[in-house]
Structures are given as structure tokens and as C-alpha cells.
Enzyme design. Sequence first.
Site, PDB file in Angstrom:
ATOM      1  N   ASP A 235      -4.057   9.016   3.281  1.00  0.00           N
ATOM      2  CA  ASP A 235      -4.391   7.658   3.332  1.00  0.00           C
ATOM      3  C   ASP A 235      -5.541   7.095   2.626  1.00  0.00           C
ATOM      4  O   ASP A 235      -6.460   7.234   3.368  1.00  0.00           O
ATOM      5  CB  ASP A 235      -3.894   6.911   4.563  1.00  0.00           C
TER       6      ASP A 235
ATOM      7  N   CYS B  94      -4.184   2.659  -4.764  1.00  0.00           N
ATOM      8  CA  CYS B  94      -3.590   3.521  -4.000  1.00  0.00           C
ATOM      9  C   CYS B  94      -2.454   4.526  -4.766  1.00  0.00           C
ATOM     10  O   CYS B  94      -2.309   5.552  -4.232  1.00  0.00           O
ATOM     11  CB  CYS B  94      -2.987   2.641  -2.903  1.00  0.00           C
TER      12      CYS B  94
ATOM     13  N   HIS C  66       0.794  -1.338   0.033  1.00  0.00           N
ATOM     14  CA  HIS C  66       0.081   0.241   0.170  1.00  0.00           C
ATOM     15  C   HIS C  66       0.860   1.172  -0.008  1.00  0.00           C
ATOM     16  O   HIS C  66       1.849   1.399   0.720  1.00  0.00           O
ATOM     17  CB  HIS C  66      -0.774  -0.176   1.332  1.00  0.00           C
TER      18      HIS C  66
END
Length: 226
Positions: A125, A167, A108
Site C-alpha cells: 500500500d 497509487c 485509492h
Amino acid sequence: MKEDIDTLKDDWLTDNVCTNYMDGRGGFKLTSSLKSIAFWEEYLEREYLTQYPNAHIVLLRPSMSFMLVQTPDPLTLKEALPDFSRTSHIFLPINDCRNPALAEGGSHWSLLLVSVVDGAAFHYDSMHPSNASSAALTAEKMSTLLGKKLVLKDLEDSPQQENSSDCGVFVCILMKHLLLGKLLKAARGEKIGMSMANKHVDANKVRKEMLGIIENFRREGERRRR
């Protein structure tokens, strides 16, 4: 390798950079989040940031961010990193990899924006709070490197991805919006709101935009070689 010959005149993107994104059918794909983010930072720097010579903003490459986190004493990296003495803001793509031998490891990516002028590190995030510990560690390393206390602000209202593969795309589009839509638009001394709440991210649209940019450079390179 003939990188100097292959460099497109008056442009920054080389043929072998484009080749890294070839899918074998004459099209393009983003082969990894690290390469995609590094390309995007280079694009933002060359095509936009150079138009603001008085801006002191650094887009740190993912590999350098990774090295920073993996190095016990970040001060030993001073000569390898940009000179931050006049820098106002630093963008750092970070991931959750803990193996120092695998810069492209982990599962990630998220974005840390260090505001040196405010003494703060803003964390975006898209799978909150997956990278909370990585963000805290990166902020700690940057604090040591800058010789300045940084308050970590983990922004829980950051746009969230709907799958497990977007991501890197989220890092790219949030970086672009923060850089072009906030930092470079702000007047000197103006207080900037760093929240990205209610910012809609269309991952497919962003991915197509990135691939379109690469394709346009490739076509331009071919045109100039004729």
C-alpha cells in the site's frame, strides 16, 4: 465495432485500446487507474509471462478483484474466475470502493499478492494503511475461494507515494518488479523475500514508460496499415 479487423497482427494491443488513451492532440494519457492497471497486466502477460510456460501465476484484472470483494459468497464466482487449482501466485489490484455499482469508484488502489504455495497474502500500500481493511476483506474472500487459510502480511515498509494521484502507477511498477524481479527469477523451491523495502519508485518515469509502450504500439499499427 471492428475489433477483429483492428487487432494488430502478431500483437495483442488493439487500435481501440490505444484510442482509450488518446488525449485528443495525438498524444496519450492514462485515463483512469483501473484502465491503466488492466492495460499493464495485459502487457506483462503477453510480453513476459508467456515466455514462462511453467509459471502458474495469475494477474487478476481490477474489475474481477472488485467483483470478488463485492460478492457475498466468492464460491459463486468460480466459473467466472480463472482456475486456481495449479496457481502458485495471484496478483490482485484492490481499491477502497464500497459501492458495487462503481468498479472505477473509490479513491485509492493498492496491490495484494497471494502466495498460494506459502498460504500468505502480501499487501503493498503506497499510502499505508489506507487500504488495510480492503486488503483484509480481499484476503478473506480469496481464502474462501481457494479453500485455504491465508495469513495477511501488511507490509508497512512498502514504497510510499508523495502525492494523492500516483497509487495506480505504484501498483503497476510494484507488480512488474515482483513478477519479473522476484517470482520469475526464482529457482524452483527457492524461498523468495517479498519485501519491497528500499525499492525506489519514480512515478513520472513509470508513467512515461507506459505511455511510450502505448505510443510504440500505435506507431507499429500505423506502419503495418501502410
